[in-house]
Write a protein that holds these residues in place. Structure first.
Motif, PDB file in Angstrom:
ATOM      1  N   GLY A 851       0.758  -1.258  -0.004  1.00 53.33           N
ATOM      2  CA  GLY A 851       0.101  -0.019   0.093  1.00 53.33           C
ATOM      3  C   GLY A 851       0.890   1.308   0.012  1.00 53.33           C
ATOM      4  N   TRP A 852       2.098   1.265   0.286  1.00 51.58           N
ATOM      5  CA  TRP A 852       3.092   2.179   0.154  1.00 51.58           C
ATOM      6  C   TRP A 852       3.424   2.718  -1.120  1.00 51.58           C
ATOM      7  CZ3 TRP A 852       3.684   4.403   4.769  1.00 51.58           C
ATOM      8  CH2 TRP A 852       3.543   3.712   6.031  1.00 51.58           C
ATOM      9  N   GLN A 853       3.471   3.977  -1.509  1.00 55.16           N
ATOM     10  CA  GLN A 853       4.082   4.601  -2.658  1.00 55.16           C
ATOM     11  C   GLN A 853       4.709   5.777  -2.533  1.00 55.16           C
ATOM     12  OE1 GLN A 853       1.412   3.827  -6.459  1.00 55.16           O
ATOM     13  NE2 GLN A 853       1.744   6.122  -6.449  1.00 55.16           N
ATOM     14  N   LEU A 854       5.896   5.824  -3.354  1.00 58.15           N
ATOM     15  CA  LEU A 854       6.920   6.985  -3.265  1.00 58.15           C
ATOM     16  C   LEU A 854       6.917   7.516  -4.752  1.00 58.15           C
ATOM     17  CD1 LEU A 854       8.476   9.036  -1.845  1.00 58.15           C
ATOM     18  CD2 LEU A 854      10.646   7.544  -2.019  1.00 58.15           C
ATOM     19  N   GLU A 855       6.638   8.775  -4.862  1.00 62.14           N
ATOM     20  CA  GLU A 855       6.850   9.218  -6.288  1.00 62.14           C
ATOM     21  C   GLU A 855       7.646  10.471  -6.138  1.00 62.14           C
ATOM     22  OE1 GLU A 855       4.429  10.800 -10.164  1.00 62.14           O
ATOM     23  OE2 GLU A 855       3.326  10.639  -8.466  1.00 62.14           O
ATOM     24  N   ALA A 856       8.725  10.703  -7.261  1.00 65.87           N
ATOM     25  CA  ALA A 856       9.719  11.586  -7.216  1.00 65.87           C
ATOM     26  C   ALA A 856       9.821  12.072  -8.725  1.00 65.87           C
ATOM     27  CB  ALA A 856      10.834  11.764  -6.562  1.00 65.87           C
ATOM     28  N   VAL A 857       9.701  13.381  -9.130  1.00 70.78           N
ATOM     29  CA  VAL A 857       9.860  13.859 -10.404  1.00 70.78           C
ATOM     30  C   VAL A 857      11.161  14.959 -10.187  1.00 70.78           C
ATOM     31  CG1 VAL A 857       8.974  14.972 -12.279  1.00 70.78           C
ATOM     32  CG2 VAL A 857       7.551  13.289 -11.155  1.00 70.78           C
ATOM     33  N   VAL A 928      18.533  22.030 -12.379  1.00 69.89           N
ATOM     34  CA  VAL A 928      17.679  20.538 -12.194  1.00 69.89           C
ATOM     35  C   VAL A 928      17.075  20.706 -10.908  1.00 69.89           C
ATOM     36  CG1 VAL A 928      18.160  18.108 -11.479  1.00 69.89           C
ATOM     37  CG2 VAL A 928      19.561  19.385 -13.097  1.00 69.89           C
ATOM     38  N   ARG A 929      15.674  20.464 -11.145  1.00 70.63           N
ATOM     39  CA  ARG A 929      14.623  20.932  -9.924  1.00 70.63           C
ATOM     40  C   ARG A 929      14.000  19.450  -9.364  1.00 70.63           C
ATOM     41  NH1 ARG A 929      11.228  25.966 -10.896  1.00 70.63           N
ATOM     42  NH2 ARG A 929      13.216  26.718 -10.025  1.00 70.63           N
ATOM     43  N   LEU A 930      13.955  19.284  -8.101  1.00 72.83           N
ATOM     44  CA  LEU A 930      13.161  18.336  -7.687  1.00 72.83           C
ATOM     45  C   LEU A 930      11.691  18.951  -7.565  1.00 72.83           C
ATOM     46  CD1 LEU A 930      12.696  15.720  -6.408  1.00 72.83           C
ATOM     47  CD2 LEU A 930      13.329  16.557  -4.113  1.00 72.83           C
ATOM     48  N   GLN A 931      11.028  18.534  -8.570  1.00 70.38           N
ATOM     49  CA  GLN A 931       9.735  19.403  -8.994  1.00 70.38           C
ATOM     50  C   GLN A 931       8.573  18.658  -8.088  1.00 70.38           C
ATOM     51  OE1 GLN A 931       9.407  21.794 -10.900  1.00 70.38           O
ATOM     52  NE2 GLN A 931       7.037  21.858 -11.266  1.00 70.38           N
ATOM     53  N   THR A 932       8.589  17.337  -7.863  1.00 65.46           N
ATOM     54  CA  THR A 932       7.500  16.888  -7.236  1.00 65.46           C
ATOM     55  C   THR A 932       7.679  15.617  -6.182  1.00 65.46           C
ATOM     56  OG1 THR A 932       5.818  17.392  -8.765  1.00 65.46           O
ATOM     57  CG2 THR A 932       5.237  15.499  -7.456  1.00 65.46           C
ATOM     58  N   VAL A 933       7.432  15.554  -5.235  1.00 60.31           N
ATOM     59  CA  VAL A 933       7.513  14.399  -4.312  1.00 60.31           C
ATOM     60  C   VAL A 933       6.134  13.955  -3.465  1.00 60.31           C
ATOM     61  CG1 VAL A 933       8.288  13.400  -2.152  1.00 60.31           C
ATOM     62  CG2 VAL A 933       9.954  14.840  -3.528  1.00 60.31           C
ATOM     63  N   ASN A 934       5.781  12.905  -3.970  1.00 60.70           N
ATOM     64  CA  ASN A 934       4.500  12.439  -3.298  1.00 60.70           C
ATOM     65  C   ASN A 934       4.687  11.107  -2.656  1.00 60.70           C
ATOM     66  OD1 ASN A 934       1.531  12.070  -2.788  1.00 60.70           O
ATOM     67  ND2 ASN A 934       1.508  10.838  -4.688  1.00 60.70           N
ATOM     68  N   PHE A 935       4.178  10.949  -1.425  1.00 60.82           N
ATOM     69  CA  PHE A 935       4.485   9.630  -0.636  1.00 60.82           C
ATOM     70  C   PHE A 935       3.083   9.673  -0.034  1.00 60.82           C
ATOM     71  CE2 PHE A 935       5.851   7.577   3.610  1.00 60.82           C
ATOM     72  CZ  PHE A 935       6.105   6.621   3.041  1.00 60.82           C
ATOM     73  N   SER A 936       2.464   8.457  -0.012  1.00 61.48           N
ATOM     74  CA  SER A 936       1.156   7.784   0.208  1.00 61.48           C
ATOM     75  C   SER A 936       1.124   6.505   0.871  1.00 61.48           C
ATOM     76  CB  SER A 936       0.287   8.158  -0.783  1.00 61.48           C
ATOM     77  OG  SER A 936       0.402   7.145  -2.000  1.00 61.48           O
ATOM     78  N   TYR A 937      -0.086   6.182   1.430  1.00 62.82           N
ATOM     79  CA  TYR A 937      -0.347   4.880   1.864  1.00 62.82           C
ATOM     80  C   TYR A 937      -1.714   4.516   1.758  1.00 62.82           C
ATOM     81  CZ  TYR A 937      -0.635   0.880   4.899  1.00 62.82           C
ATOM     82  OH  TYR A 937      -1.032  -0.225   5.480  1.00 62.82           O
ATOM     83  N   GLN A 938      -1.982   3.642   0.923  1.00 65.08           N
ATOM     84  CA  GLN A 938      -3.271   3.003   0.923  1.00 65.08           C
ATOM     85  C   GLN A 938      -3.547   1.909   1.833  1.00 65.08           C
ATOM     86  OE1 GLN A 938      -5.782   4.211  -1.558  1.00 65.08           O
ATOM     87  NE2 GLN A 938      -6.952   2.903  -0.207  1.00 65.08           N
ATOM     88  N   GLN A 957       2.634  15.538   0.307  1.00 63.82           N
ATOM     89  CA  GLN A 957       3.016  15.984  -1.182  1.00 63.82           C
ATOM     90  C   GLN A 957       3.991  17.325  -0.895  1.00 63.82           C
ATOM     91  OE1 GLN A 957      -0.844  16.791  -3.129  1.00 63.82           O
ATOM     92  NE2 GLN A 957      -1.082  14.637  -3.449  1.00 63.82           N
ATOM     93  N   GLY A 958       4.821  17.314  -1.977  1.00 62.68           N
ATOM     94  CA  GLY A 958       5.716  18.686  -1.934  1.00 62.68           C
ATOM     95  C   GLY A 958       5.836  18.842  -3.390  1.00 62.68           C
ATOM     96  N   GLN A 959       6.369  20.146  -3.591  1.00 62.20           N
ATOM     97  CA  GLN A 959       6.304  20.704  -5.002  1.00 62.20           C
ATOM     98  C   GLN A 959       7.327  21.959  -4.977  1.00 62.20           C
ATOM     99  OE1 GLN A 959       4.547  19.644  -7.250  1.00 62.20           O
ATOM    100  NE2 GLN A 959       4.750  21.026  -9.223  1.00 62.20           N
ATOM    101  N   ASN A 960       8.174  21.927  -5.901  1.00 65.69           N
ATOM    102  CA  ASN A 960       9.469  22.797  -6.259  1.00 65.69           C
ATOM    103  C   ASN A 960      10.184  22.859  -5.030  1.00 65.69           C
ATOM    104  OD1 ASN A 960      11.028  24.732  -7.256  1.00 65.69           O
ATOM    105  ND2 ASN A 960       9.534  26.459  -6.291  1.00 65.69           N
TER     106      ASN A 960
END
Length: 994
Positions: A851-857, A928-938, A957-960
């Motif tokens: 259920g864990w998910q980590l997304e980074a852009v 180079v920019r850490l544009q998005t970080v999204n950490f979630s748990y379902q 969630q984090g942006q910029n």
């Protein structure tokens, strides 16, 4: 008859009777008679449009319609084969059945199952012939932003999205595969659920704080979006004709799904802050700079030119950046949706609220409320279907009338107190421009947006469907800009003022369509014909009121002692078109797509209102060939397209002569003056597009690699052609035989290195664009001679060639090209500098475990931009603070330094002004920019069942978040110290489904 019977004879009659009984009287013969069989083809999400239903071993077959329905004659001994690209085929014997409903199961490849919205039709990702890219609603929701364009930055190849400022409502510069037009509009076409959406600013009263003129799509709630598709090449855009010259952005909102009613609630809270602050001079360093500047210039400080040295406190220090930009902008949002239905009727009702504060001190915020309703219904026999969507939003954006960011940087650190003892602003006997005056001068833009769409379709007979789509879009923008008396220096001003404005945009569109599908042998044919009828009405009003002696009355124009009409404008735009598409598919591997459109626009004069546009696209799925079976190649497609589209992004009725009211009266009477010449001879700007692309997948598409090369050429440029001053007009609208070319490479690499309980997916996107002016007749004789150069990009600038600091005088020097001993613009601005992107892209990673998910852009941009010299606002030594970079400056003959001698005017000031128009004003602005970080748990289903919930997800969630750059300016994206840069934001929230 008698003759006929006699001639056959008795034996012949008997034999005929036996054959008749055998063929039509026996039970076996009746069993082989044809029967009408019907049913539906669907998957777990609903009906499948275009599935093939074929009698095994024969050429007889049809396609399912968009409701999944089919009907065909069969025999009891037949076996039907149900197939669709991306799904496992099924074979079912007919027997005595008259109704067969089939649910197809998706194949292993995810690529097979993706269906792309191309506007007037849908196509599978695997079989599309055009260049279409997109982003899902899940990816949009994973970002804590209030503007839909922020969610797209770096995520799409060929789509450049650059923010012009960090204040909510600021505009984004969006270009799809480069800048095509020299002077006409370069904005793409926006379509929301089939309804064209206005892209121009809704501001009537100008606000310098909302850089770029405001953003009309600010009112759109990102949480309402199901998917966004971007159409780029000729094959994808030609069916939109003139409206698709600069690309098309299709926004599809969320729809209801069959099943029990589900209530979803999402709440989140967060904050936004400045990403960084500049290191500025301290009070001691600042005063030393000022004193040295006066000494270098040979002038004496006085109360008038140096209050900071003679009148203000020499020991005071104020960090104006943190004073004016250091607040925390709190963010609150909540969303509620209710959806459900059955196989026949589905619905979704949603509403949302979002409020974001400001980093400026004062009562500033952006507050948005939106609602949406979607209803879908089809008849029991599946022949009639209808779908309606409604979107409504109210966006109230209250910001400073002028951005205080510039003052935050350059206000002297020893400036006086902000307030007097009585609470009023301190102007220190007219020696101090109090920056808090900008905080009291407010601007409010209230924008109402309504989008409604209704689609009605009816299946006339198997394979032929009539569809009518109608839509309405209305936008109201009401603005008020206030300059209260409390914000003005009482020694100079005695009354306040206000500006009032309203912009209204009404648009309706009606599009009848006829769709035909047929399948035979290994062939499938789809034909679409339709028409488009659209009308836009635009109204603009602006009033200026002055003489207010009471700030409480500023929002009432009638209370002003005097006011005047600044602008009053009404325009209509009418558009008409017929369009068509033919798509032929052979064996699911050879595909030809032909589209065409004939457009009529009211923006051109008689005889030039109609234009013809079209495109041809082809694709070969070579992975379907037998020689690629059982290889590591799971997918391979070669596609190409060529076609034309038009551009009419100019003012309405610009071919007519016009008159404008004068601002001054004569003997109490107003007047008119001619402002535009009549010219009905110009016509469409034409964009010719070519593309070739390779798409591939390996090892069951765990690795996918796509590469595309494109070339767009835009000719018959719509431009203001310069006129001699003796005509009384500066220019006349015309077609110029100039050609602008955009070429580029687009690369996509998607992979799934790890798959299982732990899954890791990543994507690397890269776009390498190139813009060039191919031709411009008599350029050297035109007023554009110092602006453009044939063979160079449109975003180049002619500047002075900076040659360093003279070690003897300490001032900047520049190349004297013609050697006349004087630096002049006409002769010495010969060096070319480009402020634009060389390449851009992103590296996206998603890591999931149960259920864990980590997304980074990570977003990256290689570009040249303006250096901090370009926007300092004054030479170091003036009465304004400076970044501590200026400490490395020239002080004595023989010195080598990066900054010239401090100055307060004269030769030094002139040298600095030349520097701002020189090669030194440009620098590497890559980042180079850490544009998005999204950490979630379902939460798992077994836990949710115990508390009677169907879903529970928590996220942060984090942006910029971080920017890695050698750029010495404020922000490498906006490259301006005069506007607030994009902010860092965080959100924490949860989503609950009942």
């Amino acid at each position: 008859m008698k003759f006929f019977l006699h001639s056959m004879g008795r034996h012949a009659i008997f034999l005929y009777f036996l054959c008749f009984c055998f063929c039509f009287g026996s039970p076996g013969a009746w069993a082989q008679s044809t029967v009408s069989l019907s049913g539906t083809v669907s998957d777990r999400d609903g009906p499948i449009y275009g599935a093939t239903i074929q009698v095994k071993g024969s050429t007889s077959g049809i396609l399912s319609d968009e409701n999944g329905y089919y009907k065909l004659p069969v025999m009891a001994s037949d076996t039907l084969v149900f197939s669709y690209l991306g799904y496992q085929s099924q074979e079912i014997p007919v027997g005595g059945l008259k109704l067969i409903n089939v649910v197809l199961i998706e194949s292993v490849s995810e690529l097979d199952a993706v269906v792309v919205n191309a506007g007037y039709y849908t196509v599978s990702e695997k079989e599309r012939t055009g260049s279409i890219t997109g982003i899902s609603g899940e990816a949009i929701e994973a970002q804590p932003v209030g503007n839909v364009f922020e969610t797209l930055q770096g995520r799409l190849t060929g789509v450049s999205i650059v923010s012009t400022g960090g204040i909510p409502g600021s505009r984004f510069d969006i270009q799809i595969r480069g800048r095509n037009s020299i002077a006409a509009g370069n904005e793409p076409l926006y379509v929301i659920d089939g309804v064209p959406y206005m892209s121009e600013s809704m501001e009537a009263v100008f606000s310098a704080a909302l850089t770029g003129g405001g953003n009309p799509l600010q009112a759109l709630n990102p949480a309402d979006i199901e998917r966004i598709e971007v159409l780029k090449d000729a094959d994808a855009t030609a069916i939109y004709g003139s409206r698709g010259a600069n690309g098309v952005i299709l926004i599809t909102t969320k729809q209801g799904k069959s099943g029990k009613s589900q209530l979803s609630v999402s709440v989140a809270s967060g904050a936004a802050k400045m990403t960084r602050f500049w290191d500025m001079l301290s009070t001691e360093e600042y005063l030393e700079m000022r004193q040295e500047a006066f000494a270098n210039t040979g002038t004496t400080p006085t109360n008038a030119n140096a209050p900071d040295l003679l009148l203000w406190d020499q020991h005071r220090y104020t960090d104006w950046q943190r004073k004016l930009l250091g607040e925390t902008a709190e963010i609150t949002q909540a969303q509620v949706s209710l959806s459900g239905g059955n196989d026949r009727t589905k619905y979704r009702l949603g509403t949302s609220f979002r409020e974001q504060g400001s980093v400026f001190p004062g009562d500033f915020s952006n507050r948005k409320v939106s609602g949406n309703l979607s209803v879908q219904h089809e008849s029991e026999d599946g022949r009639f279907s209808t779908q309606g969507t409604v979107l409504y939003s109210r966006d109230v954006n209250k910001q400073p009338k002028n951005d205080p960011t510039y003052n935050a940087l350059y206000m002297p650190p020893n400036a006086p107190e902000i307030y007097l003892e009585d609470g009023s602003l301190n102007f220190e006997n007219s020696t101090f421009s109090n920056p808090y005056a900008l905080i009291l001068q407010s601007y409010q833009n209230t924008q109402y947006s309504f989008v409604g769409n209704l689609n009605v379709s009816y299946r006339l007979f198997q394979g032929l469907k009539l569809k009518v789509s109608g839509g309405y879009n209305r936008m109201d923008g009401e603005q008020i800009g206030q300059t209260p008396l409390a914000s003005l220096n009482p020694a100079v001003y005695t009354t306040g003022e206000a500006s009032f404005g309203r912009r209204t945009f009404d648009s309706w569109i009606l599009e009848p369509q006829l769709n035909y599908m047929r399948s035979w042998n290994n062939s499938r044919l789809e034909v679409l014909i339709g028409g488009s009828f659209q009308e836009n009405q635009f109204r603009l009003q602006e009033f200026y009121a002055k003489g207010y002696t009471d700030d409480a009355l500023l929002d009432n124009m009638a209370a002003a002692p005097s006011f005047q009409v600044r602008q009053f404008l009404e325009t209509d735009y009418r558009y008409m078109a017929v369009f068509g598409r033919i798509n032929y598919n052979y064996k699911h591997r050879y595909i030809l797509n032909v589209t065409g459109r004939r457009d009529g626009s009211s923006r051109f004069g008689p005889g030039n209102q109609w234009g013809n546009f079209g495109a041809v696209g082809a694709a070969w799925l070579f992975s379907e060939e037998n020689w690629f079976k059982d290889s590591m190649l799971s997918f391979g497609k070669l596609r190409s397209s060529y076609g034309t589209s038009g551009n009419d992004r100019i003012s309405d009725y610009g071919y007519l002569d016009s008159w404008t009211a004068t601002y001054y009266n004569y003997n109490g009477q107003g007047g008119l003056y001619p402002s535009r010449l009549y010219n009905p001879n110009y016509g469409w700007e034409v964009n010719r597009k070519f593309e070739v692309a390779l798409e591939s997948g390996f090892w069951k598409d765990r690795i996918q690699f796509n590469v595309a090369w494109y070339r767009n050429r835009s000719s018959s440029q719509l431009i203001g052609e310069p006129l001699p001053a003796t005509t009384g007009f500066g220019s006349i609208q015309n077609n110029l035989d100039a050609v602008v070319q955009n070429t580029g490479w687009e690369f996509e690499l998607h992979s799934t290195p790890v798959q299982g309980d732990v899954t890791w997916r990543n994507s690397l996107l890269l776009t390498v664009p190139k813009n060039k002016l191919i031709s411009f007749p008599d350029l050297e004789l035109s007023t554009y001679a110092n602006t453009y150069v044939v063979g160079q990009p449109l975003d180049i600038t002619k500047v002075y060639n900076y040659t360093g600091i003279d070690p003897e005088t300490g001032y900047y020097t520049f190349e004297d090209v013609n050697g006349d001993g004087t630096i002049t613009a006409a002769e010495d601005k010969q060096t070319l500098r480009r402020s634009g992107q060389k390449y851009y892209g992103s590296f996206q990673n998603t890591l999931s475990y149960k259920g864990w998910q980590l997304e980074a852009v990570l977003q990256f941009v290689k570009q040249t931009g303006y250096s901090y010299f370009y926007d300092l606002g004054g030479a170091p030594g003036y009465i304004r603070n400076q970044p501590n970079l200026v400490l490395d400056h020239w002080q004595a003959p023989g010195d080598t330094a990066g900054v010239q001698a401090y100055t307060t005017g004269g030769v030094g000031a002139n040298a600095y002004n030349l520097l701002q128009s020189s090669s030194a004003a440009y620098t590497d602005a890559s980042y180079v920019r850490l544009q998005t970080v999204n950490f979630s748990y379902q939460f798992p289903k077994r836990w949710l069942d115990t508390v009677k919930l169907s879903g529970l997800r928590m996220y942060i969630q984090g942006q910029n978040l971080l920017t890695f750059t050698d750029y010495e300016g404020w922000d490498p994206e906006t490259q301006s110290v005069g506007s607030l840069p994009p902010l860092t934001s965080w959100m924490v929230g949860m989503q609950i489904s009942f």
